[in-house]
Design a protein around this motif. Structure first.
Motif, PDB file in Angstrom:
ATOM      1  N   THR A 191      95.464 143.281  19.274  1.00  0.00           N
ATOM      2  CA  THR A 191      94.120 143.401  18.704  1.00  0.00           C
ATOM      3  C   THR A 191      93.777 142.175  17.868  1.00  0.00           C
ATOM      4  O   THR A 191      92.677 141.619  17.974  1.00  0.00           O
ATOM      5  N   ALA A 192      94.710 141.727  17.039  1.00  0.00           N
ATOM      6  CA  ALA A 192      94.455 140.579  16.173  1.00  0.00           C
ATOM      7  C   ALA A 192      94.212 139.314  16.986  1.00  0.00           C
ATOM      8  O   ALA A 192      93.274 138.554  16.702  1.00  0.00           O
ATOM      9  N   VAL A 193      95.036 139.077  18.016  1.00  0.00           N
ATOM     10  CA  VAL A 193      94.883 137.837  18.785  1.00  0.00           C
ATOM     11  C   VAL A 193      93.655 137.902  19.691  1.00  0.00           C
ATOM     12  O   VAL A 193      93.173 136.867  20.157  1.00  0.00           O
ATOM     13  N   THR A 194      93.130 139.089  19.940  1.00  0.00           N
ATOM     14  CA  THR A 194      91.866 139.227  20.658  1.00  0.00           C
ATOM     15  C   THR A 194      90.688 138.957  19.723  1.00  0.00           C
ATOM     16  O   THR A 194      89.735 138.260  20.079  1.00  0.00           O
ATOM     17  N   LEU A 195      90.761 139.534  18.528  1.00  0.00           N
ATOM     18  CA  LEU A 195      89.664 139.404  17.576  1.00  0.00           C
ATOM     19  C   LEU A 195      89.443 137.965  17.113  1.00  0.00           C
ATOM     20  O   LEU A 195      88.296 137.522  16.982  1.00  0.00           O
ATOM     21  N   ALA A 196      90.515 137.239  16.838  1.00  0.00           N
ATOM     22  CA  ALA A 196      90.394 135.928  16.191  1.00  0.00           C
ATOM     23  C   ALA A 196      89.479 134.969  16.947  1.00  0.00           C
ATOM     24  O   ALA A 196      88.506 134.459  16.370  1.00  0.00           O
ATOM     25  N   PRO A 197      89.723 134.688  18.247  1.00  0.00           N
ATOM     26  CA  PRO A 197      88.823 133.756  18.934  1.00  0.00           C
ATOM     27  C   PRO A 197      87.437 134.333  19.152  1.00  0.00           C
ATOM     28  O   PRO A 197      86.446 133.584  19.197  1.00  0.00           O
ATOM     29  N   SER A 198      87.321 135.638  19.274  1.00  0.00           N
ATOM     30  CA  SER A 198      86.007 136.253  19.488  1.00  0.00           C
ATOM     31  C   SER A 198      85.144 136.132  18.240  1.00  0.00           C
ATOM     32  O   SER A 198      83.968 135.772  18.309  1.00  0.00           O
ATOM     33  N   MET A 199      85.712 136.439  17.078  1.00  0.00           N
ATOM     34  CA  MET A 199      84.952 136.359  15.832  1.00  0.00           C
ATOM     35  C   MET A 199      84.683 134.909  15.441  1.00  0.00           C
ATOM     36  O   MET A 199      83.676 134.602  14.796  1.00  0.00           O
ATOM     37  N   ALA A 200      85.578 133.998  15.827  1.00  0.00           N
ATOM     38  CA  ALA A 200      85.426 132.590  15.457  1.00  0.00           C
ATOM     39  C   ALA A 200      84.160 131.972  16.022  1.00  0.00           C
ATOM     40  O   ALA A 200      83.652 130.986  15.481  1.00  0.00           O
ATOM     41  N   ALA A 201      83.629 132.554  17.102  1.00  0.00           N
ATOM     42  CA  ALA A 201      82.411 132.003  17.702  1.00  0.00           C
ATOM     43  C   ALA A 201      81.221 132.077  16.749  1.00  0.00           C
ATOM     44  O   ALA A 201      80.293 131.263  16.843  1.00  0.00           O
ATOM     45  N   ASP A 202      81.228 133.041  15.800  1.00  0.00           N
ATOM     46  CA  ASP A 202      80.100 133.210  14.880  1.00  0.00           C
ATOM     47  C   ASP A 202      80.473 133.019  13.416  1.00  0.00           C
ATOM     48  O   ASP A 202      79.617 132.673  12.594  1.00  0.00           O
ATOM     49  N   ALA A 203      81.727 133.264  13.084  1.00  0.00           N
ATOM     50  CA  ALA A 203      82.140 133.181  11.683  1.00  0.00           C
ATOM     51  C   ALA A 203      82.211 131.727  11.224  1.00  0.00           C
ATOM     52  O   ALA A 203      82.328 130.797  12.035  1.00  0.00           O
ATOM     53  N   ALA A 204      82.166 131.523   9.906  1.00  0.00           N
ATOM     54  CA  ALA A 204      82.373 130.180   9.360  1.00  0.00           C
ATOM     55  C   ALA A 204      83.797 129.730   9.637  1.00  0.00           C
ATOM     56  O   ALA A 204      84.043 128.580  10.031  1.00  0.00           O
ATOM     57  N   HIS A 205      84.757 130.646   9.457  1.00  0.00           N
ATOM     58  CA  HIS A 205      86.154 130.367   9.759  1.00  0.00           C
ATOM     59  C   HIS A 205      86.909 131.687   9.826  1.00  0.00           C
ATOM     60  O   HIS A 205      86.558 132.661   9.148  1.00  0.00           O
ATOM     61  N   VAL A 206      87.952 131.706  10.657  1.00  0.00           N
ATOM     62  CA  VAL A 206      88.798 132.888  10.787  1.00  0.00           C
ATOM     63  C   VAL A 206      90.238 132.485  10.477  1.00  0.00           C
ATOM     64  O   VAL A 206      90.750 131.495  11.021  1.00  0.00           O
ATOM     65  N   THR A 207      90.882 133.244   9.598  1.00  0.00           N
ATOM     66  CA  THR A 207      92.306 133.068   9.332  1.00  0.00           C
ATOM     67  C   THR A 207      93.052 134.269   9.877  1.00  0.00           C
ATOM     68  O   THR A 207      92.706 135.415   9.562  1.00  0.00           O
ATOM     69  N   LEU A 208      94.052 134.015  10.699  1.00  0.00           N
ATOM     70  CA  LEU A 208      94.893 135.075  11.252  1.00  0.00           C
ATOM     71  C   LEU A 208      96.138 135.165  10.378  1.00  0.00           C
ATOM     72  O   LEU A 208      97.004 134.284  10.396  1.00  0.00           O
ATOM     73  N   LEU A 209      96.207 136.202   9.559  1.00  0.00           N
ATOM     74  CA  LEU A 209      97.277 136.384   8.591  1.00  0.00           C
ATOM     75  C   LEU A 209      98.298 137.376   9.138  1.00  0.00           C
ATOM     76  O   LEU A 209      97.961 138.522   9.437  1.00  0.00           O
ATOM     77  N   GLN A 210      99.533 136.921   9.247  1.00  0.00           N
ATOM     78  CA  GLN A 210     100.586 137.770   9.796  1.00  0.00           C
ATOM     79  C   GLN A 210     101.817 137.730   8.907  1.00  0.00           C
ATOM     80  O   GLN A 210     102.165 136.690   8.344  1.00  0.00           O
ATOM     81  N   ARG A 211     102.468 138.862   8.796  1.00  0.00           N
ATOM     82  CA  ARG A 211     103.735 138.899   8.057  1.00  0.00           C
ATOM     83  C   ARG A 211     104.844 138.240   8.869  1.00  0.00           C
ATOM     84  O   ARG A 211     105.704 137.554   8.342  1.00  0.00           O
ATOM     85  N   SER A 212     104.829 138.494  10.187  1.00  0.00           N
ATOM     86  CA  SER A 212     105.776 137.864  11.093  1.00  0.00           C
ATOM     87  C   SER A 212     105.095 137.701  12.446  1.00  0.00           C
ATOM     88  O   SER A 212     104.221 138.489  12.800  1.00  0.00           O
ATOM     89  N   PRO A 213     105.483 136.680  13.222  1.00  0.00           N
ATOM     90  CA  PRO A 213     104.784 136.379  14.471  1.00  0.00           C
ATOM     91  C   PRO A 213     105.133 137.333  15.610  1.00  0.00           C
ATOM     92  O   PRO A 213     106.123 138.071  15.562  1.00  0.00           O
ATOM     93  N   SER A 214     104.289 137.282  16.640  1.00  0.00           N
ATOM     94  CA  SER A 214     104.542 137.944  17.918  1.00  0.00           C
ATOM     95  C   SER A 214     104.623 136.874  19.004  1.00  0.00           C
ATOM     96  O   SER A 214     104.203 135.740  18.806  1.00  0.00           O
ATOM     97  N   TYR A 215     105.163 137.265  20.156  1.00  0.00           N
ATOM     98  CA  TYR A 215     105.145 136.357  21.300  1.00  0.00           C
ATOM     99  C   TYR A 215     103.754 136.372  21.922  1.00  0.00           C
ATOM    100  O   TYR A 215     103.231 137.449  22.265  1.00  0.00           O
ATOM    101  N   ILE A 216     103.167 135.198  22.073  1.00  0.00           N
ATOM    102  CA  ILE A 216     101.829 135.077  22.634  1.00  0.00           C
ATOM    103  C   ILE A 216     101.884 134.072  23.774  1.00  0.00           C
ATOM    104  O   ILE A 216     102.357 132.948  23.598  1.00  0.00           O
ATOM    105  N   ILE A 217     101.433 134.480  24.947  1.00  0.00           N
ATOM    106  CA  ILE A 217     101.428 133.583  26.096  1.00  0.00           C
ATOM    107  C   ILE A 217     100.043 133.570  26.739  1.00  0.00           C
ATOM    108  O   ILE A 217      99.316 134.563  26.690  1.00  0.00           O
TER     109      ILE A 217
END
Length: 492
Positions: A191-217
């Motif tokens: 959900t987070a990695v889907t939201l970030a680029p989608s919201m970035a199209a309109d937001a001033a800036h998006v920060t993706l804050l994570q306690r620990s990473p996931s594998y993203i491909i």
């Protein structure tokens, strides 16, 4: 609510992807059997109607998330939520399932009576608060395994001090305006990695804050081979070939990750370094666990990586100290400014939609039951459920379960049986229902049934093995008991 009888041959709980699929399977195989679908919400589609956050999409390709019996005709292999919802509803319309759905109807209690070889299900009408009942010869739970009414949000210190807007993706408000605002998304999952680029199209800036990473491909949004095949072959054949290829590729990827975790970790890291040459990949994209201990996050056409390269999305890997009036303070001392905070922090699980089972007057304690072939529960007659794969598309397993249930019903018809129940083998050791390291699973797995240490009590996560067992294996293997249809019921 449609005009439906008070008794049906098969009662399906949930009008989402699984429930619509189950109804179609039964309608195709048993056209004269009566069915009803109970849906607690006021619309069909399940997950794909509930979630409305920006960019909502599948994290499985549509050649495996789509039904085996109805080709996916869209160009995109990784499809957006509205397209998937339309596909589910079009399927219900094509197979005449719409009139079998009872909306605003939540199943809350199911009582089995051996004397009548039937279920009496108490239904709560969510729009009025009233209750009614419906009886059924067989019940299928297609409600998934998470709570629809609430998502999971940890307790954050100082959350009451924050002066902006806090949103959970499961309850996205239609009127949320984040244009030209500072957005912080808390989370590292799909959900987070889907939201970030989608919201970035309109937001001033998006920060993706994570306690620990996931594998993203990154994966292609479109399957070039599938689109070519669709142009030269009949749709069912093209779909079948594309589906077979997609299953093979996803299975191979999973097996490589499980058998050669260090090799695959290095390959994923190499891909990410090429995508993000100026980013500290080892801090922000290097999980503590091995590939496929949790689901891989898929980003179509590298949309997240492209947003990071453009500077519209940045990563923060840290622990939250507290919320402040203007954002979030991190344990490292870094301060994140925010007008909008999105808590993409996960789901709450709920076994079988919270349905209470009673068998001949005795209430069933779900953790004391054991799953049989990943679709029935010990001691609960004439009942099946659908829980999809955690390492592949949900619908792959759903279709197999429906195939099995249809063969089971046919066997009961042929043999003159009125009931079937799996009897637990006391020599089989208990294991957790879901052997999956995701936080949302670990928080709630103790409220679920158990799986067993050996077949047929194992909840397998292997499509090819399940094809043999569920689509072709015997439905009378000695672990289940069939009872003849009672004479008085036959005479009636």
């Amino acid at each position: 609510m449609p005009n439906t009888p008070d008794h049906v041959d098969v009662l399906i709980i949930g009008a989402g992807l699984s429930g619509i699929g189950a109804a179609c399977h039964i309608r195709k195989k048993f056209p004269t059997r009566s069915i009803a679908i109970l849906e607690a919400r006021s619309a069909s589609g399940g997950t794909w109607d509930l979630f409305r956050y920006p960019g909502i999409r599948s994290d499985s390709d549509m050649f495996t998330l789509g039904y085996r019996f109805r080709p996916w005709s869209g160009d995109k292999a990784i499809a957006d939520g509205p397209s998937i919802l339309q596909y589910v509803r079009d399927t219900a319309d094509e197979y005449g399932i719409d009139n079998d759905i009872r909306y605003n109807s939540r199943a809350v209690r199911a009582e089995w009576f051996t004397t009548s070889q039937s279920w009496n299900v108490t239904v709560e009408h969510t729009d009025t608060g009233e209750t009614s009942s419906i009886t059924a010869g067989f019940v299928m739970s297609c409600s998934g395994y998470y709570r629809y009414d609430e998502g999971y949000t940890p307790e954050f210190a100082g959350v009451e001090d924050f002066e902006g807007t806090i949103v959970h993706p499961q309850h996205w408000p239609d009127d949320l305006d984040y244009t030209d605002k500072q957005v912080v998304i808390i989370g590292s999952g799909a959900t987070a990695v889907t939201l970030a680029p989608s919201m970035a199209a309109d937001a001033a800036h998006v920060t993706l804050l994570q306690r620990s990473p996931s594998y993203i491909i990154s994966v292609p949004a479109e399957d070039a081979l599938a689109n070519r095949l669709r142009r030269v072959l009949p749709a069912p054949i093209a779909y079948s070939v594309s589906r077979g290829k997609a299953i093979a590729v996803s299975t191979a990827l999973y097996q490589l990750c499980r058998r050669f975790p260090n090799f695959m970790r290095a390959r994923i890291r190499d891909m990410q370094i090429r995508q993000l040459p100026d980013v500290d990949v080892d801090t922000h994209f290097n999980p503590r666990y091995n590939p496929w201990d949790q689901r891989l996050c898929l980003v179509p056409n590298s949309d997240l990586f492209r947003a990071i390269r453009r500077g519209s999305v940045s990563m923060a890997t840290d622990t939250i100290s507290r919320f402040t009036p203007g954002g979030i303070d991190l344990e490292s001392g870094q301060k994140l400014s925010a007008d909008v905070i999105v808590t993409a922090t996960g789901l709450n699980l709920l076994a079988l939609g919270g349905l209470t089972f009673v068998v001949d007057g005795d209430e069933v304690i779900l953790p004391e039951t054991m799953t049989y072939k990943g679709l029935m529960l010990s001691g609960i007659p004439n009942f099946a459920y659908i829980v999809g794969y955690t390492n592949a598309s949900w619908t792959l397993k759903a279709d197999l379960v429906c195939d099995y249930v249809c063969r089971l019903l046919r066997h009961m018809d042929t043999g003159g049986y009125g009931s079937v129940v799996a009897r637990r083998d006391p020599s089989v050791k208990e294991e957790p229902f879901l052997d999956f390291a995701a936080g949302y699973v670990l928080r709630s797995v103790n409220t679920f049934p158990h799986q067993g240490s050996r077949a047929p009590w194992r909840l397998r996560m292997n499509y090819y093995r399940d094809v043999f067992t569920l689509r072709r294996g015997s439905v009378a293997d000695g672990a289940v008991e069939f009872a003849p249809k009672r004479a008085e019921l036959t005479d009636a």
